[in-house]
Design a protein around this motif. Structure first.
Motif, mmCIF file in Angstrom:
data_model
loop_
_atom_site.group_PDB
_atom_site.id
_atom_site.type_symbol
_atom_site.label_atom_id
_atom_site.label_comp_id
_atom_site.label_asym_id
_atom_site.label_seq_id
_atom_site.Cartn_x
_atom_site.Cartn_y
_atom_site.Cartn_z
ATOM 1 N N THR A 1 -28.201 -6.466 -5.053
ATOM 2 C CA THR A 1 -27.786 -7.635 -5.841
ATOM 3 C C THR A 1 -28.907 -8.672 -5.925
ATOM 4 O OG1 THR A 1 -25.684 -7.304 -4.718
ATOM 5 C CG2 THR A 1 -25.899 -9.326 -6.027
ATOM 6 N N TYR A 2 -29.074 -9.226 -7.129
ATOM 7 C CA TYR A 2 -29.970 -10.387 -7.290
ATOM 8 C C TYR A 2 -29.078 -11.616 -7.384
ATOM 9 C CZ TYR A 2 -33.466 -13.617 -9.003
ATOM 10 O OH TYR A 2 -34.314 -14.691 -9.117
ATOM 11 N N ASP A 3 -29.325 -12.635 -6.575
ATOM 12 C CA ASP A 3 -28.513 -13.858 -6.677
ATOM 13 C C ASP A 3 -29.373 -15.064 -6.322
ATOM 14 O OD1 ASP A 3 -28.708 -14.097 -3.900
ATOM 15 O OD2 ASP A 3 -26.821 -13.086 -3.540
ATOM 16 N N ASP A 4 -28.790 -16.245 -6.493
ATOM 17 C CA ASP A 4 -29.551 -17.472 -6.206
ATOM 18 C C ASP A 4 -29.039 -18.172 -4.949
ATOM 19 O OD1 ASP A 4 -27.188 -18.634 -6.961
ATOM 20 O OD2 ASP A 4 -28.021 -19.807 -8.619
ATOM 21 N N ASP A 5 -28.328 -17.407 -4.096
ATOM 22 C CA ASP A 5 -27.866 -17.940 -2.803
ATOM 23 C C ASP A 5 -27.022 -19.210 -3.005
ATOM 24 O OD1 ASP A 5 -27.828 -17.478 0.008
ATOM 25 O OD2 ASP A 5 -29.317 -19.055 0.323
ATOM 26 N N ALA A 6 -26.239 -19.222 -4.081
ATOM 27 C CA ALA A 6 -25.315 -20.350 -4.373
ATOM 28 C C ALA A 6 -26.035 -21.693 -4.456
ATOM 29 C CB ALA A 6 -24.185 -20.394 -3.333
ATOM 30 N N TRP A 7 -27.190 -21.669 -5.125
ATOM 31 C CA TRP A 7 -28.044 -22.864 -5.210
ATOM 32 C C TRP A 7 -27.315 -24.101 -5.708
ATOM 33 C CZ3 TRP A 7 -32.405 -25.186 -3.882
ATOM 34 C CH2 TRP A 7 -32.965 -26.158 -4.715
ATOM 35 N N ASP A 8 -26.721 -24.024 -6.892
ATOM 36 C CA ASP A 8 -26.094 -25.223 -7.475
ATOM 37 C C ASP A 8 -24.990 -25.768 -6.574
ATOM 38 O OD1 ASP A 8 -27.676 -25.319 -9.730
ATOM 39 O OD2 ASP A 8 -26.349 -23.994 -10.878
ATOM 40 N N ALA A 9 -24.188 -24.857 -6.053
ATOM 41 C CA ALA A 9 -23.054 -25.290 -5.222
ATOM 42 C C ALA A 9 -23.550 -25.939 -3.927
ATOM 43 C CB ALA A 9 -22.150 -24.102 -4.915
ATOM 44 N N LYS A 10 -24.638 -25.421 -3.374
ATOM 45 C CA LYS A 10 -25.165 -26.015 -2.130
ATOM 46 C C LYS A 10 -25.742 -27.406 -2.402
ATOM 47 C CE LYS A 10 -25.740 -21.714 0.340
ATOM 48 N NZ LYS A 10 -26.592 -20.599 0.766
ATOM 49 N N ILE A 11 -26.443 -27.548 -3.534
ATOM 50 C CA ILE A 11 -26.982 -28.881 -3.866
ATOM 51 C C ILE A 11 -25.819 -29.852 -4.100
ATOM 52 C CG2 ILE A 11 -28.369 -30.217 -5.526
ATOM 53 C CD1 ILE A 11 -30.000 -28.347 -3.648
ATOM 54 N N ASP A 12 -24.800 -29.396 -4.820
ATOM 55 C CA ASP A 12 -23.632 -30.268 -5.066
ATOM 56 C C ASP A 12 -22.987 -30.690 -3.740
ATOM 57 O OD1 ASP A 12 -24.002 -30.121 -7.767
ATOM 58 O OD2 ASP A 12 -22.413 -28.647 -8.132
ATOM 59 N N PRO B 1 -40.922 -2.846 -1.541
ATOM 60 C CA PRO B 1 -41.235 -3.602 -2.755
ATOM 61 C C PRO B 1 -41.068 -5.104 -2.590
ATOM 62 C CG PRO B 1 -39.083 -2.563 -2.957
ATOM 63 C CD PRO B 1 -39.664 -2.086 -1.655
ATOM 64 N N ALA B 2 -41.753 -5.846 -3.467
ATOM 65 C CA ALA B 2 -41.569 -7.295 -3.532
ATOM 66 C C ALA B 2 -40.316 -7.523 -4.363
ATOM 67 C CB ALA B 2 -42.786 -7.945 -4.183
ATOM 68 N N ALA B 3 -39.170 -7.515 -3.739
ATOM 69 C CA ALA B 3 -37.896 -7.613 -4.456
ATOM 70 C C ALA B 3 -36.906 -8.392 -3.610
ATOM 71 C CB ALA B 3 -37.360 -6.214 -4.766
ATOM 72 N N TYR B 4 -37.080 -9.714 -3.619
ATOM 73 C CA TYR B 4 -36.179 -10.596 -2.878
ATOM 74 C C TYR B 4 -35.219 -11.241 -3.866
ATOM 75 C CZ TYR B 4 -34.282 -14.282 -0.029
ATOM 76 O OH TYR B 4 -33.405 -15.102 0.634
ATOM 77 N N PRO B 5 -33.927 -11.318 -3.620
ATOM 78 C CA PRO B 5 -33.249 -10.968 -2.371
ATOM 79 C C PRO B 5 -32.623 -9.566 -2.364
ATOM 80 C CG PRO B 5 -31.741 -12.191 -3.751
ATOM 81 C CD PRO B 5 -33.020 -12.041 -4.550
#
Ligand SMILES: Cc1cc2nc3c(=O)[nH]c(=O)nc-3n(C[C@H](O)[C@H](O)[C@H](O)COP(=O)(O)O)c2cc1C
Length: 347
Positions: A103-114, A285-289
Motif C-alpha cells: 500500500t502507498y499512503d500518506d500516514d494520515a497526514w491531513d488528519a494528524k495536522i488537523d 527497492p526505494a519504495a516507501y512506504p
C-alpha cells in the motif's frame, strides 16, 4: 511557545521514535528531569496518536513534542514491488507470515495536522521532508513551535524559508530513518561536519542529532553551535522505552558488531544493527512506504519468535554506549554536561 527559550532551558531532547519506543512514560520521565520528550506520530492512526497525547498529559506533562512523517515520493511501479515480494518469499516461509500489502499512503497526514492544530503541543517536528508554509503557519497560529529535520544545508535553508522555527540536523550516525527530503539525492554527512555549516547558514535554533551518546558528545555538539541535542539510541534501553525486549537485548549483545544503512525493511534508508534480513536484501527497492507495509507482518512474526535476525533493530552508530538506566538519570547526567560544556547561551 518560543523555541529558542525552550531549547535553551531544556538542552537535552529525547528523539521521537516511531514503532513504539517513545512511550508517554518516557516523554514524562524526560520532562521530569528537565529535558524535552517527544512522541512519534509515524505509523499511528489519528486515534492512537490522540490517545498517546492524552497519555502524556494525563501523567502531568504539558511541555513535549510530537513528530510527524511528511509524505514524500510517489507510488513505486508494480513490477518493482512484485519483484521484492518474490524476494521476500523465503522470509514469509521462515515464520509462517504472509508478506503484507504494498500500500502507498500518506500516514494520515491531513488528519494528524488537523489533530495537532485542534489540540496543540509545544513543538511539532517533521521528518522526510518540509511541510508547506501554510501548514507551518497553521501550527504556529495554534501555539506550537515547528522544527524540520534536515540532512543537508540546502534542506535546512528550505525549512527556514518556509517558516520553520528551528532545524534539527541529523548526522549519518543517527539510528532509524534518514530524514532526507529526497532519498535519491541523499547526502550522508557526519554530524560534526554538517552541524557548523547549518549553524552558519540559518538564523534559527539548531538541534543536533546523530550518534550523541555521552556527556562528551553533548559538549562537542553544543560547542559546535547547536542550541540543544537530540538523542534516540541512548534512550532505547531505558526501562520507560517501549522498544521490544529483543531489540533492547540486541543493543547489548556482543554478537551484533555494527550498524548499517538499509532499505530492506521500509524502502527508505534507515540505520539499524546489521542483521540477517539486511544482509540478505541488499538491493531492496526505494519504495516507501510500500516496503514498510510489505515487511510489517514478517517483522512482527520475527519479533514474536524472538528472531532478531528478522527484526528492524534501529540503532545509531553509538549503540554500544546505550546505557540501561532510568531516563531521568540519563537526562540528568547529559544536562549536567550541557550546562558545563561552555556551549553558547541562548540570547
Ligand atoms: C528506534 C528509532 C526510531 C526513530 N523514529 C523516528 C521518528 O519517528 N521520527 C523522527 O524524526 N526520527 C526518528 N528517529 C531518528 C531520531 O529522531 C534521531 O535522528 C536519531 O535517533 C539520532 O541518532 P541516535 O539514534 O544516534 O541518537 C528514530 C530513531 C530510532 C533509533
Amino acid at each position: 511557545m518560543d523555541l529558542h527559550e525552550l531549547l535553551g532551558a531544556r538542552r537535552v531532547l529525547q528523539a521521537p521514535m516511531a514503532g513504539g519506543a517513545s512511550t508517554p512514560a518516557l516523554v514524562h520521565a524526560v520532562d521530569g528531569a528537565g529535558g524535552l520528550g517527544s512522541l512519534a506520530a509515524g505509523y499511528l492512526s489519528v486515534e492512537a496518536l490522540a490517545e498517546r497525547i492524552s497519555g502524556v498529559r494525563g501523567l502531568g506533562t504539558d511541555v513535549f513534542g510530537v513528530n510527524v512523517f511528511v509524505p514524500s515520493g510517489a507510488p513505486a511501479p508494480v513490477s518493482v514491488l512484485d519483484g521484492y515480494r518474490r524476494d521476500l518469499a523465503a522470509e514469509s516461509v521462515r515464520h509462517g507470515a504472509e508478506v503484507g500489502p504494498s500500500t502507498y499512503d500518506d500516514d494520515a497526514w491531513d488528519a494528524k495536522i488537523d489533530l495537532l492544530v485542534g489540540s496543540p503541543v509545544s513543538v511539532v517536528s517533521f521528518t522526510f521532508g518540509c511541510p508547506s508554509t501554510k501548514v507551518l503557519e497553521r501550527l504556529r497560529d495554534a501555539g506550537s513551535a515547528t522544527v524540520v529535520t534536515a540532512t543537508t544545508v540546502e534542506e535546512a535553508r528550505t525549512a527556514v524559508a518556509r517558516g520553520a522555527d528551528g532545524v534539527c540536523v541529523q548526522g549519518v550516525e543517527a539510528g532509524g530513518h534518514r530524514a532526507t527530503f529526497d532519498p535519491a539525492r541523499g547526502d550522508d554527512r557526519p554530524l560534526l561536519s554538517l552541524l557548523p555549516e547549518v549553524v552558519g547558514a540559518v538564523e534559527v535554533p539548531v538541534i543536533a542529532a546523530g550518534g550523541i551518546m555521552t556527556e562528551e558528545d553533548v559538549a562537542a555538539a553544543l560547542t559546535s553551535g547547536a542550541t540543544a541535542v537530540q538523542l534516540g539510541t541512548a534512550f532505547l534501553r531505558c526501562p520507560e522505552s517501549g522498544a521490544q525486549p529483543a531489540h533492547k537485548a540486541a543493543l547489548a549483545d556482543p554478537s551484533f558488531t555494527g550498524t548499517s544503512l538499509t532499505r530492506a525493511f521500509t524502502g527508505r534508508p534507515a540505520r539499524g544493527l546489521t542483521n540477517r534480513f539486511m544482509t540478505e536484501h541488499p538491493d531492496a527497492p526505494a519504495a516507501y512506504p510500500e516496503v514498510h507495509h510489505m515487511t510489517k507482518p514478517l517483522r512482527a512474526a520475527a519479533a514474536r519468535a524472538g528472531d532478531t535476525g528478522g527484526m528492524a533493530l534501529w540503532a545509531g552508530t553509538g549503540f554500544r554506549r546505550a546505557r540501561e538506566l532510568p531516563a531521568a538519570d540519563l537526562v540528568a547526567a547529559l544536562r549536567e554536561a550541557a550546562v558545563s560544556s561552555g556551549g553558547p547561551r541562548p540570547t
